[in-house]
Design an enzyme around this catalytic site. Structure first.
Site, PDB file in Angstrom:
ATOM      1  N   ARG A 193       1.645  16.641  35.751  1.00  0.00           N
ATOM      2  CA  ARG A 193       2.243  17.717  34.942  1.00  0.00           C
ATOM      3  C   ARG A 193       1.264  18.151  33.854  1.00  0.00           C
ATOM      4  O   ARG A 193       0.329  17.416  33.516  1.00  0.00           O
ATOM      5  CB  ARG A 193       3.582  17.310  34.353  1.00  0.00           C
ATOM      6  CG  ARG A 193       3.639  15.941  33.744  1.00  0.00           C
ATOM      7  CD  ARG A 193       5.040  15.647  33.243  1.00  0.00           C
ATOM      8  NE  ARG A 193       5.229  14.229  33.042  1.00  0.00           N
ATOM      9  CZ  ARG A 193       6.101  13.712  32.204  1.00  0.00           C
ATOM     10  NH1 ARG A 193       6.854  14.511  31.471  1.00  0.00           N
ATOM     11  NH2 ARG A 193       6.224  12.411  32.081  1.00  0.00           N
ATOM     12  N   LYS A 228      -0.884  16.102  30.984  1.00  0.00           N
ATOM     13  CA  LYS A 228      -0.815  14.668  31.212  1.00  0.00           C
ATOM     14  C   LYS A 228      -2.114  14.239  31.907  1.00  0.00           C
ATOM     15  O   LYS A 228      -3.016  15.032  32.124  1.00  0.00           O
ATOM     16  CB  LYS A 228       0.421  14.303  32.056  1.00  0.00           C
ATOM     17  CG  LYS A 228       1.728  14.627  31.389  1.00  0.00           C
ATOM     18  CD  LYS A 228       2.118  13.744  30.202  1.00  0.00           C
ATOM     19  CE  LYS A 228       2.098  12.276  30.398  1.00  0.00           C
ATOM     20  NZ  LYS A 228       3.377  11.606  30.406  1.00  0.00           N
ATOM     21  N   ASP A 281      -3.932  10.791  37.890  1.00  0.00           N
ATOM     22  CA  ASP A 281      -3.372   9.541  38.403  1.00  0.00           C
ATOM     23  C   ASP A 281      -3.522   9.577  39.928  1.00  0.00           C
ATOM     24  O   ASP A 281      -3.206  10.595  40.563  1.00  0.00           O
ATOM     25  CB  ASP A 281      -1.890   9.483  37.978  1.00  0.00           C
ATOM     26  CG  ASP A 281      -1.109   8.317  38.580  1.00  0.00           C
ATOM     27  OD1 ASP A 281      -1.563   7.720  39.569  1.00  0.00           O
ATOM     28  OD2 ASP A 281      -0.011   8.028  38.061  1.00  0.00           O
ATOM     29  N   CYS A 338      -1.836   8.561  42.413  1.00  0.00           N
ATOM     30  CA  CYS A 338      -0.717   8.874  43.324  1.00  0.00           C
ATOM     31  C   CYS A 338      -0.534  10.382  43.504  1.00  0.00           C
ATOM     32  O   CYS A 338      -0.035  10.833  44.531  1.00  0.00           O
ATOM     33  CB  CYS A 338       0.585   8.211  42.871  1.00  0.00           C
ATOM     34  SG  CYS A 338       1.248   8.805  41.314  1.00  0.00           S
ATOM     35  N   TYR A 339      -0.985  11.191  42.532  1.00  0.00           N
ATOM     36  CA  TYR A 339      -0.844  12.641  42.683  1.00  0.00           C
ATOM     37  C   TYR A 339      -1.867  13.207  43.679  1.00  0.00           C
ATOM     38  O   TYR A 339      -1.790  14.385  44.040  1.00  0.00           O
ATOM     39  CB  TYR A 339      -0.944  13.354  41.327  1.00  0.00           C
ATOM     40  CG  TYR A 339       0.134  12.886  40.380  1.00  0.00           C
ATOM     41  CD1 TYR A 339       1.469  12.929  40.757  1.00  0.00           C
ATOM     42  CD2 TYR A 339      -0.185  12.353  39.133  1.00  0.00           C
ATOM     43  CE1 TYR A 339       2.460  12.455  39.907  1.00  0.00           C
ATOM     44  CE2 TYR A 339       0.802  11.890  38.284  1.00  0.00           C
ATOM     45  CZ  TYR A 339       2.123  11.940  38.675  1.00  0.00           C
ATOM     46  OH  TYR A 339       3.109  11.471  37.848  1.00  0.00           O
ATOM     47  N   ASP A 391      -1.313  -1.518  42.892  1.00  0.00           N
ATOM     48  CA  ASP A 391       0.035  -1.837  43.376  1.00  0.00           C
ATOM     49  C   ASP A 391       0.225  -1.147  44.723  1.00  0.00           C
ATOM     50  O   ASP A 391      -0.562  -0.280  45.103  1.00  0.00           O
ATOM     51  CB  ASP A 391       1.117  -1.427  42.354  1.00  0.00           C
ATOM     52  CG  ASP A 391       1.064   0.054  42.034  1.00  0.00           C
ATOM     53  OD1 ASP A 391       1.317   0.865  42.942  1.00  0.00           O
ATOM     54  OD2 ASP A 391       0.734   0.420  40.882  1.00  0.00           O
ATOM     55  N   HIS A 403       0.699   2.822  44.672  1.00  0.00           N
ATOM     56  CA  HIS A 403      -0.529   3.603  44.511  1.00  0.00           C
ATOM     57  C   HIS A 403      -1.475   3.408  45.692  1.00  0.00           C
ATOM     58  O   HIS A 403      -2.248   4.313  46.026  1.00  0.00           O
ATOM     59  CB  HIS A 403      -1.214   3.270  43.178  1.00  0.00           C
ATOM     60  CG  HIS A 403      -0.522   3.905  42.014  1.00  0.00           C
ATOM     61  ND1 HIS A 403       0.450   3.264  41.283  1.00  0.00           N
ATOM     62  CD2 HIS A 403      -0.635   5.159  41.486  1.00  0.00           C
ATOM     63  CE1 HIS A 403       0.907   4.082  40.343  1.00  0.00           C
ATOM     64  NE2 HIS A 403       0.267   5.239  40.440  1.00  0.00           N
TER      65      HIS A 403
HETATM   66  C1  FPP Z   1       6.860  10.706  35.665  1.00  0.00           C
HETATM   67  O1  FPP Z   1       6.300   9.523  35.432  1.00  0.00           O
HETATM   68  C2  FPP Z   1       7.448  10.655  37.050  1.00  0.00           C
HETATM   69  C3  FPP Z   1       8.457  11.405  37.427  1.00  0.00           C
HETATM   70  C4  FPP Z   1       9.099  12.338  36.484  1.00  0.00           C
HETATM   71  C5  FPP Z   1       9.010  11.350  38.841  1.00  0.00           C
HETATM   72  C6  FPP Z   1       7.971  11.410  39.890  1.00  0.00           C
HETATM   73  C7  FPP Z   1       8.535  11.695  41.222  1.00  0.00           C
HETATM   74  C8  FPP Z   1       7.883  11.343  42.316  1.00  0.00           C
HETATM   75  C9  FPP Z   1       6.576  10.638  42.261  1.00  0.00           C
HETATM   76  C10 FPP Z   1       8.443  11.712  43.665  1.00  0.00           C
HETATM   77  C11 FPP Z   1       9.169  10.602  44.318  1.00  0.00           C
HETATM   78  C12 FPP Z   1       9.421  10.955  45.714  1.00  0.00           C
HETATM   79  C13 FPP Z   1      10.301  10.365  46.527  1.00  0.00           C
HETATM   80  C14 FPP Z   1      10.348  10.781  47.940  1.00  0.00           C
HETATM   81  C15 FPP Z   1      11.220   9.317  46.065  1.00  0.00           C
HETATM   82  P1  FPP Z   1       5.276   9.323  34.224  1.00  0.00           P
HETATM   83  O2  FPP Z   1       5.760   9.997  32.986  1.00  0.00           O
HETATM   84  O3  FPP Z   1       5.027   7.849  34.134  1.00  0.00           O
HETATM   85  O4  FPP Z   1       3.974   9.975  34.809  1.00  0.00           O
HETATM   86  P2  FPP Z   1       3.174  11.304  34.387  1.00  0.00           P
HETATM   87  O5  FPP Z   1       2.661  11.086  33.012  1.00  0.00           O
HETATM   88  O6  FPP Z   1       2.062  11.368  35.383  1.00  0.00           O
HETATM   89  O7  FPP Z   1       4.123  12.465  34.493  1.00  0.00           O
HETATM   90 ZN    ZN Z   2       0.928   7.105  39.720  1.00  0.00          ZN
END
Ligand code: FPP
Ligand code: ZN
Length: 478
Positions: A294, A297, A300, A302-303, A377, A380
């Site tokens: 987002r 931020k 990471d 996983c994105y 993990d 990831h």
């Molecule tokens: C923010 O985490 C994370 C979310 C708001 C939700 C993320 C949703 C997914 C990864 C999709 C899941 C999909 C399925 C199919 C279940 P954070 O605040 O720790 O991370 P950020 O700083 O990168 O936003």
């Molecule tokens: Zn992640």
């Protein structure tokens, strides 16, 4: 003294800008200046890491993940699939028996034995069964109680799905339900009614998608649902995870949308703002190609999948070409030792993403991670490997193939009901993903190559999925 390199900033210091600066310094230490010599993929170390996590169990600090057992198994099995590792029949059987112990007596899968059914572990369990299961006694596929799929729609008037009894609705639920229903050949016209509208209502002013939109029915548990006037405003900010779920769901809805009466206007998404937002989620050259989830931020690993995978989804919709360019663009053939600048990376930098995953994502002790110095993990590990695959391969529906498919489901045999047309169209759609020959872009040696897979369903073995859909339905009959 030379200033350390920094992403552009406005000199207004906040906690956010401090974190950004610290991250850039760490990443610069991990990612080599010479872009074409990335760290090789440590396959064995990653496999050992995944097996260790699964077999020996997690340390006690992970007690909160007791309700995520199907997820842990799915992340592990899907990572194996992506690395092209076959699972022997004994271990497959162990996995099937473990998964079936999570099935609730009334259908659906819980997070562990005896736990309440929930849509998210159901998605993870059914996707894991797609990898290890088989038809017949003890094989899992014929023992899935399919009734519960319809319960997620009960009491929800317009297009969203409850993730569990008396629980919330969000686009993760939409994605998990659509994948599960697709894999089990359970999509019906009733189930899908209003789903496109719900997805559309989650798109924010930025272009990405938020988790849900404003409640659409009265919060009183006893009162009759009261529909709000549309359009409903999105709830919260655009996020990569929800954007993937929304867009992948949109792709899965294509057969349904194409069967609607042409005179009835269908909802549409704003692809222009979506594409701009996706491109902006890619880290700068200092962050070296990772994606963030987002605005403002941090990048990471996983994105790499949640955001990186969206480009293949846009390709499959014909919004961008297979190279992130116009649709008729000639494929670029990349030789192993060729320079990267011959590749059309006009929208996103496939090489840079691979470099981020290989150099910053890999933990030296095995497994992959968000970013250094974090531990690895299983979550990831899977989504970094999946990001590597999507950066390496152009998986999409070619326009010719898509038109052929659209044509075939629009001219049904005379006796075919709309419901049967939908099933046939969804089935064809799910099997029609392809890669243009000679267009994979593998950074580093061929050892780094990931298996190609269907982006939307996220299962790599198409033949297995076909027979899974054909498994007998012991409880439910269409
Ligand atoms: C923010 O985490 C994370 C979310 C708001 C939700 C993320 C949703 C997914 C990864 C999709 C899941 C999909 C399925 C199919 C279940 P954070 O605040 O720790 O991370 P950020 O700083 O990168 O936003
Ligand atoms: Zn992640």
């Amino acid at each position: 003294m030379a200033q350390p390199r920094r992403s552009p900033h406005d000199y207004y210091e906040t906690e956010t800008t401090d974190h950004q600066a610290e991250t850039e310094i760490i990443l610069l230490k991990h990612i080599p200046l010479s872009p074409d010599s990335p760290s090789p993929l440590q396959r064995d170390a990653h496999l050992q890491f995944l097996i260790r996590n699964l077999i020996q169990g997690l340390p006690s600090r992970y007690i909160s993940q007791d309700a995520s057992q199907p997820w842990l198994l799915f992340w592990t099995l899907q990572s194996f699939s992506l690395m092209g590792v076959a699972i022997d029949p004994n271990n497959k059987q162990k996995a099937i028996d473990t998964i079936m112990a999570w099935q609730h007596p009334k259908g659906g899968f819980g997070g562990g034995p005896g736990q309440a059914a929930h849509l998210l572990p159901t998605y993870a369990a059914v996707s894991a069964l797609a990898i290890v299961g088989r038809p017949g006694p003890g094989g899992g596929w014929d023992q899935i109680d399919r009734r519960v799929i319809f319960d997620h729609r009960k009491g929800v008037p317009d297009g969203a799905f409850l993730v569990a009894h008396h629980a919330e609705v969000d686009v993760r639920g939409t994605y998990c339900l659509l994948v599960t229903a697709h894999l089990l050949d359970m999509l019906t016209l009733e189930l899908l009614e209003g789903v496109p509208n719900f997805i559309k209502s989650c798109q924010t002013y930025e272009g990405g998608f938020s988790s849900a939109s404003q409640p659409y029915f009265s919060p009183e548990p006893e009162g009759p649902p009261t529909l709000l006037d549309s359009p409903r405003p999105p709830l919260g900010e655009a996020h990569g995870g929800y954007t993937f779920c929304s867009l992948a769901s949109w792709v899965m809805l294509q057969p349904y949308l194409s069967l609607q009466e042409p005179s009835v206007q269908q909802p549409s998404l704003n692809f222009k703002t979506l594409l701009r937002w996706l491109v902006q989620m890619q880290g700068s050259e200092i962050e070296l190609g990772g994606f963030k989830g987002r605005t403002n931020k941090l990048v990471d690993g996983c994105y790499s999948w949640w955001v990186g995978g969206c480009f293949a989804l846009l390709s499959s919709l014909g919004i961008i070409g297979s190279h992130g360019h116009d649709h008729d663009h000639e494929p670029t053939v990349h030789q192993e030792d060729e320079a990267w600048d011959d590749i059309d990376d006009s929208l996103w930098d496939r090489a840079a993403l691979q470099r981020y995953i290989l150099c910053a994502g890999q933990h030296p002790a095995g497994g992959l991670r968000d970013k250094p110095p974090k531990p690895a993990d299983s979550y990831h590990t899977l989504y970094c490997l999946a990001g590597l695959s999507t950066a390496q391969h152009n998986v999409f529906l070619s326009s010719t193939r898509r038109d052929a498919i659209l044509g075939c489901w629009k001219i049904p045999p005379a006796s075919e009901s709309t419901q049967d047309q939908l099933r046939r169209a969804c089935f064809t759609h799910s099997l029609s993903w392809t890669e243009e020959e000679g267009t994979s872009h593998i950074l580093g040696s061929q050892n780094n190559r990931m298996v190609l897979f269907t982006v939307v369903f996220f299962t790599s073995d198409v033949a297995d999925r076909a027979s899974m859909q054909n498994a007998t339905h012991p409880v439910f009959n269409l």
